[in-house]
Design a protein around this motif. Structure first.
Motif, PDB file in Angstrom:
ATOM      1  N   GLN A   1      32.481 -42.735  64.468  1.00  0.00           N
ATOM      2  CA  GLN A   1      33.635 -42.085  65.366  1.00  0.00           C
ATOM      3  C   GLN A   1      33.072 -41.453  66.426  1.00  0.00           C
ATOM      4  OE1 GLN A   1      35.681 -39.361  61.994  1.00  0.00           O
ATOM      5  NE2 GLN A   1      33.572 -39.519  61.162  1.00  0.00           N
ATOM      6  N   LEU A   2      33.754 -41.779  67.562  1.00  0.00           N
ATOM      7  CA  LEU A   2      33.346 -41.373  68.812  1.00  0.00           C
ATOM      8  C   LEU A   2      33.864 -39.883  69.335  1.00  0.00           C
ATOM      9  CD1 LEU A   2      32.527 -44.316  68.993  1.00  0.00           C
ATOM     10  CD2 LEU A   2      32.952 -44.753  71.214  1.00  0.00           C
ATOM     11  N   VAL A   3      32.913 -39.075  69.497  1.00  0.00           N
ATOM     12  CA  VAL A   3      33.306 -37.630  69.639  1.00  0.00           C
ATOM     13  C   VAL A   3      32.726 -37.036  70.523  1.00  0.00           C
ATOM     14  CG1 VAL A   3      33.902 -37.633  66.955  1.00  0.00           C
ATOM     15  CG2 VAL A   3      31.496 -36.924  68.038  1.00  0.00           C
ATOM     16  N   THR A   4      33.284 -35.732  70.905  1.00  0.00           N
ATOM     17  CA  THR A   4      32.467 -35.033  72.131  1.00  0.00           C
ATOM     18  C   THR A   4      31.460 -34.039  71.292  1.00  0.00           C
ATOM     19  OG1 THR A   4      33.900 -32.840  71.647  1.00  0.00           O
ATOM     20  CG2 THR A   4      34.828 -34.538  73.383  1.00  0.00           C
ATOM     21  N   ILE A   5      30.559 -33.444  71.971  1.00  0.00           N
ATOM     22  CA  ILE A   5      29.506 -32.602  71.566  1.00  0.00           C
ATOM     23  C   ILE A   5      29.970 -31.516  70.661  1.00  0.00           C
ATOM     24  CG2 ILE A   5      27.403 -31.099  72.093  1.00  0.00           C
ATOM     25  CD1 ILE A   5      26.935 -33.940  72.958  1.00  0.00           C
ATOM     26  N   ASN A   6      30.883 -30.927  71.071  1.00  0.00           N
ATOM     27  CA  ASN A   6      31.597 -29.693  70.269  1.00  0.00           C
ATOM     28  C   ASN A   6      32.112 -30.309  69.045  1.00  0.00           C
ATOM     29  OD1 ASN A   6      31.003 -26.865  70.860  1.00  0.00           O
ATOM     30  ND2 ASN A   6      31.318 -27.550  73.052  1.00  0.00           N
ATOM     31  N   GLU A   7      33.040 -31.543  69.097  1.00  0.00           N
ATOM     32  CA  GLU A   7      33.490 -32.062  68.153  1.00  0.00           C
ATOM     33  C   GLU A   7      32.642 -32.287  66.930  1.00  0.00           C
ATOM     34  OE1 GLU A   7      37.610 -33.993  69.409  1.00  0.00           O
ATOM     35  OE2 GLU A   7      35.765 -35.173  69.688  1.00  0.00           O
ATOM     36  N   MET A   8      31.585 -33.090  67.332  1.00  0.00           N
ATOM     37  CA  MET A   8      30.619 -33.245  66.334  1.00  0.00           C
ATOM     38  C   MET A   8      29.688 -32.199  65.729  1.00  0.00           C
ATOM     39  SD  MET A   8      27.495 -36.406  66.907  1.00  0.00           S
ATOM     40  CE  MET A   8      26.826 -35.784  68.331  1.00  0.00           C
ATOM     41  N   ALA A   9      29.425 -31.115  66.709  1.00  0.00           N
ATOM     42  CA  ALA A   9      28.787 -29.766  66.136  1.00  0.00           C
ATOM     43  C   ALA A   9      29.814 -29.168  64.724  1.00  0.00           C
ATOM     44  CB  ALA A   9      28.571 -29.044  67.279  1.00  0.00           C
ATOM     45  N   LYS A  10      31.043 -29.160  65.257  1.00  0.00           N
ATOM     46  CA  LYS A  10      31.898 -28.469  64.384  1.00  0.00           C
ATOM     47  C   LYS A  10      31.904 -29.499  63.028  1.00  0.00           C
ATOM     48  CE  LYS A  10      36.798 -26.932  64.121  1.00  0.00           C
ATOM     49  NZ  LYS A  10      38.331 -26.883  64.866  1.00  0.00           N
ATOM     50  N   ALA A  11      32.269 -30.520  63.141  1.00  0.00           N
ATOM     51  CA  ALA A  11      32.245 -31.511  61.934  1.00  0.00           C
ATOM     52  C   ALA A  11      31.100 -31.257  61.111  1.00  0.00           C
ATOM     53  CB  ALA A  11      32.357 -33.134  62.418  1.00  0.00           C
ATOM     54  N   LYS A  12      29.848 -30.994  61.546  1.00  0.00           N
ATOM     55  CA  LYS A  12      28.622 -30.773  61.041  1.00  0.00           C
ATOM     56  C   LYS A  12      28.105 -29.401  60.407  1.00  0.00           C
ATOM     57  CE  LYS A  12      26.734 -35.389  62.639  1.00  0.00           C
ATOM     58  NZ  LYS A  12      26.705 -36.044  61.365  1.00  0.00           N
ATOM     59  N   ASN A  13      29.395 -28.207  61.015  1.00  0.00           N
ATOM     60  CA  ASN A  13      28.884 -27.098  60.838  1.00  0.00           C
ATOM     61  C   ASN A  13      27.895 -26.736  61.180  1.00  0.00           C
ATOM     62  OD1 ASN A  13      31.225 -26.681  58.775  1.00  0.00           O
ATOM     63  ND2 ASN A  13      30.123 -27.769  57.401  1.00  0.00           N
ATOM     64  N   ILE A  14      27.621 -26.902  62.693  1.00  0.00           N
ATOM     65  CA  ILE A  14      26.348 -26.400  63.586  1.00  0.00           C
ATOM     66  C   ILE A  14      26.962 -25.755  64.623  1.00  0.00           C
ATOM     67  CG2 ILE A  14      24.420 -27.185  64.882  1.00  0.00           C
ATOM     68  CD1 ILE A  14      24.510 -29.738  63.377  1.00  0.00           C
ATOM     69  N   THR A  15      26.533 -24.445  64.958  1.00  0.00           N
ATOM     70  CA  THR A  15      26.875 -23.639  65.967  1.00  0.00           C
ATOM     71  C   THR A  15      25.943 -23.796  67.009  1.00  0.00           C
ATOM     72  OG1 THR A  15      27.760 -21.894  64.312  1.00  0.00           O
ATOM     73  CG2 THR A  15      27.295 -21.280  66.337  1.00  0.00           C
ATOM     74  N   LEU A  16      26.450 -24.193  68.078  1.00  0.00           N
ATOM     75  CA  LEU A  16      25.599 -24.464  69.335  1.00  0.00           C
ATOM     76  C   LEU A  16      25.624 -22.962  70.077  1.00  0.00           C
ATOM     77  CD1 LEU A  16      27.631 -27.666  70.813  1.00  0.00           C
ATOM     78  CD2 LEU A  16      25.302 -27.370  69.079  1.00  0.00           C
ATOM     79  N   GLU A  17      24.303 -22.747  70.343  1.00  0.00           N
ATOM     80  CA  GLU A  17      23.648 -21.679  70.949  1.00  0.00           C
ATOM     81  C   GLU A  17      23.607 -21.706  72.314  1.00  0.00           C
ATOM     82  OE1 GLU A  17      20.745 -19.794  68.514  1.00  0.00           O
ATOM     83  OE2 GLU A  17      21.623 -20.469  66.591  1.00  0.00           O
ATOM     84  N   PRO A  18      23.922 -20.404  73.371  1.00  0.00           N
ATOM     85  CA  PRO A  18      23.475 -20.580  74.833  1.00  0.00           C
ATOM     86  C   PRO A  18      22.191 -20.549  74.834  1.00  0.00           C
ATOM     87  CG  PRO A  18      25.087 -19.086  74.362  1.00  0.00           C
ATOM     88  CD  PRO A  18      24.685 -19.498  73.094  1.00  0.00           C
ATOM     89  N   GLY A  19      21.596 -21.732  75.937  1.00  0.00           N
ATOM     90  CA  GLY A  19      20.220 -21.664  76.335  1.00  0.00           C
ATOM     91  C   GLY A  19      19.335 -22.483  75.105  1.00  0.00           C
ATOM     92  N   LYS A  20      19.790 -22.893  74.112  1.00  0.00           N
ATOM     93  CA  LYS A  20      19.240 -23.654  72.913  1.00  0.00           C
ATOM     94  C   LYS A  20      19.282 -25.138  73.392  1.00  0.00           C
ATOM     95  CE  LYS A  20      18.278 -24.194  68.103  1.00  0.00           C
ATOM     96  NZ  LYS A  20      18.861 -23.769  66.724  1.00  0.00           N
ATOM     97  N   SER A  21      18.085 -25.879  73.255  1.00  0.00           N
ATOM     98  CA  SER A  21      18.296 -27.346  73.401  1.00  0.00           C
ATOM     99  C   SER A  21      18.621 -28.211  72.389  1.00  0.00           C
ATOM    100  CB  SER A  21      16.740 -27.875  74.224  1.00  0.00           C
ATOM    101  OG  SER A  21      16.564 -27.219  75.306  1.00  0.00           O
ATOM    102  N   TYR A  22      19.528 -29.169  72.371  1.00  0.00           N
ATOM    103  CA  TYR A  22      19.847 -29.905  71.382  1.00  0.00           C
ATOM    104  C   TYR A  22      19.550 -31.507  72.073  1.00  0.00           C
ATOM    105  CZ  TYR A  22      22.197 -25.742  69.714  1.00  0.00           C
ATOM    106  OH  TYR A  22      22.353 -24.540  69.014  1.00  0.00           O
ATOM    107  N   HIS A  23      18.982 -32.248  71.111  1.00  0.00           N
ATOM    108  CA  HIS A  23      18.673 -33.615  71.569  1.00  0.00           C
ATOM    109  C   HIS A  23      19.282 -34.426  70.369  1.00  0.00           C
ATOM    110  CE1 HIS A  23      15.153 -31.784  73.456  1.00  0.00           C
ATOM    111  NE2 HIS A  23      15.016 -32.885  74.437  1.00  0.00           N
ATOM    112  N   ILE A  24      19.846 -33.977  69.544  1.00  0.00           N
ATOM    113  CA  ILE A  24      20.596 -34.688  68.278  1.00  0.00           C
ATOM    114  C   ILE A  24      21.506 -33.490  67.596  1.00  0.00           C
ATOM    115  CG2 ILE A  24      18.439 -34.540  66.699  1.00  0.00           C
ATOM    116  CD1 ILE A  24      19.222 -37.362  65.819  1.00  0.00           C
ATOM    117  N   ILE A  25      22.392 -34.023  67.073  1.00  0.00           N
ATOM    118  CA  ILE A  25      23.257 -32.997  66.247  1.00  0.00           C
ATOM    119  C   ILE A  25      23.345 -33.407  64.894  1.00  0.00           C
ATOM    120  CG2 ILE A  25      25.608 -31.789  66.120  1.00  0.00           C
ATOM    121  CD1 ILE A  25      25.610 -32.021  69.205  1.00  0.00           C
ATOM    122  N   GLN A  26      22.588 -32.812  63.936  1.00  0.00           N
ATOM    123  CA  GLN A  26      22.621 -33.133  62.447  1.00  0.00           C
ATOM    124  C   GLN A  26      22.594 -32.237  61.615  1.00  0.00           C
ATOM    125  OE1 GLN A  26      19.138 -36.139  62.697  1.00  0.00           O
ATOM    126  NE2 GLN A  26      20.508 -37.654  62.467  1.00  0.00           N
TER     127      GLN A  26
END
Length: 425
Positions: free
Chosen positions: A400-425
């Motif tokens: 499924q081709l998604v945006t960064i925030n769509e993927m984070a939401k689907a995987k129940n991951i909260t993206l934090e300011p200033g924190k680095s993300y190389h993969i979203i799992q």
């Protein structure tokens, strides 16, 4: 005169009259036949000589250069010495010129990159058209026929059986769970290798294929399925001259992506960010002028991101929701002065270096994985050309081709300011 003698004389006169009538008939018929014969010979002698020009058929593989086209010149008559013009120019001279390709060109109407059967037309030069209309009129008749260029699909060939149509690849296997571009149309083959028709869920789309199997339109956008793999395409350094075309392709296949934009580029393409939002893409912030932020002051770091967010708000009504630092250069100082999550990448296609469509596709498809983030740049033509095969290839792999925030939401991951993300799992 005796009665007998009178009878004999009468019979003699009757026979004489009959012979005269017969002679007249013979003379008349002979005259008609002679006239017809003379007319036939005259017309046959003066009738136009028929010449047929037929382009030779050509068969090439997709993407190959078109070879030099040629034609067969056919003349079945026996009057090659017939004069056509001055200085001893005869029918034989004309036939020789035509066989050399003079007086006409062969026009190919097609695309060597798209498998199909295309016509070849004969087009006479203007000078020769004038000769046919004036000097050669009544002397020759030129008939042209169509030839064809057959462009073969480079991946394989179509086959049919009682279950439907399949596509046999060069390696002897059948295309399955994949799209195929053929004859200017887009087709899809199921897990058993058969061409699909009707409504079929592919990627995040309900796709509609007509009765002949050709793709017609996207249907409804299906909700994300957390149980299925997903991947995020991201584009840096735009918006640029290629971005609109990339958005067209994303919209065509209902694929979402995230664009990390430079503030300096936004005024040059003010309508692009808004369109990104309209088709479900995500706005990303790539700083204002692309400096190495580790060498900037805290105030300068904040200004780089704030200026770009203000420009995005001005043109699209919304700021960016994620950020990417230029050159991937980050340290504690940079992180501390970012108000958005710092998104890096799992796969660097190095499209900026190779500028090669096939290399971009291979790097993406061979390294793809669930939760991966793909780095591309929407300022290169080769990248724009690779987007469609990348999308189709990822769909074929079940992503499924998604945006960064769509993927984070689907995987129940909260993206934090200033924190680095190389993969979203």
């Amino acid at each position: 005169m005796s009665t007998r003698r009178k009878q004999n004389l009468k019979a003699h006169m009757k026979r004489k009259k009959k012979r005269r009538l017969q002679r007249r008939i013979i003379v008349s018929v002979s005259g008609v036949l002679l006239f017809l014969l003379i007319s036939f010979l005259y017309l046959n002698y003066n009738k136009p000589e028929l010449i047929v020009i037929r382009p030779r058929n050509v068969e090439i593989n997709q993407g190959e250069a078109l070879p030099k086209l040629s034609a067969n010149i056919t003349y079945a008559g026996k009057r090659k010495k017939r004069a056509l013009g001055e200085n001893g120019y005869t029918l034989s001279s004309l036939l020789s010129d035509l066989k050399k390709g003079k007086h006409y060109e062969l026009v190919f109407e097609g695309d060597t990159n798209v498998d199909n059967k295309y016509p070849i037309h004969v087009k006479f030069t203007e000078d020769f058209k004038n000769l046919l209309k004036n000097q050669y009129q009544g002397k020759i008749e030129l008939k042209t026929e169509k030839g064809h260029v057959t462009v073969l699909n480079s991946r394989g060939k179509w086959q049919s059986d009682d279950k439907g149509k399949r596509f046999l690849l060069e390696d002897g296997t059948y295309l399955a769970n994949q799209y195929l571009n053929s004859q200017g149309q887009l087709y899809y083959f199921d897990s058993n290798g058969y061409m699909v028709t009707g409504d079929v869920p592919i990627g995040r789309n309900m796709m509609h294929f007509n009765k002949k199997g050709a793709f017609e339109k996207r249907g409804e956008l299906l909700p994300l399925d957390p149980a299925r793999p997903m991947i995020a395409l991201t584009f840096d350094d735009g918006p640029g001259s290629e971005t609109a075309g990339i958005l067209d392709t994303l919209e065509k296949y209902n694929a979402h992506a995230t664009f990390f934009m430079l503030g300096t580029q936004i005024p040059n393409h003010p309508d692009i960010p808004g369109r990104m939002l309209e088709i479900g893409c995500e706005l990303g912030n790539h700083s204002y002028g692309h400096p190495n932020l580790t060498k900037e002051s805290p105030e300068s770091i904040r200004t780089q991101f704030n200026q770009t967010n203000q420009l995005l708000t001005d043109v699209a009504g919304s700021p960016a929701t994620v950020a990417r630092v230029p050159y991937g250069a980050i340290n504690g100082k940079v992180s501390a002065n970012m108000t958005l999550p710092a998104i890096f990448w799992t796969i660097d296609t190095r499209d900026w270096e190779t500028k090669n469509k096939d290399a971009n596709v291979a790097a993406t498809l061979q390294g793809a994985g669930d939760g991966h983030i793909i780095l591309l740049h929407d300022i290169h033509k080769s990248t724009a050309e690779s987007v469609e095969p990348i999308i189709l290839g990822l769909y074929a792999q079940g992503y499924q081709l998604v945006t960064i925030n769509e993927m984070a939401k689907a995987k129940n991951i909260t993206l934090e300011p200033g924190k680095s993300y190389h993969i979203i799992q």
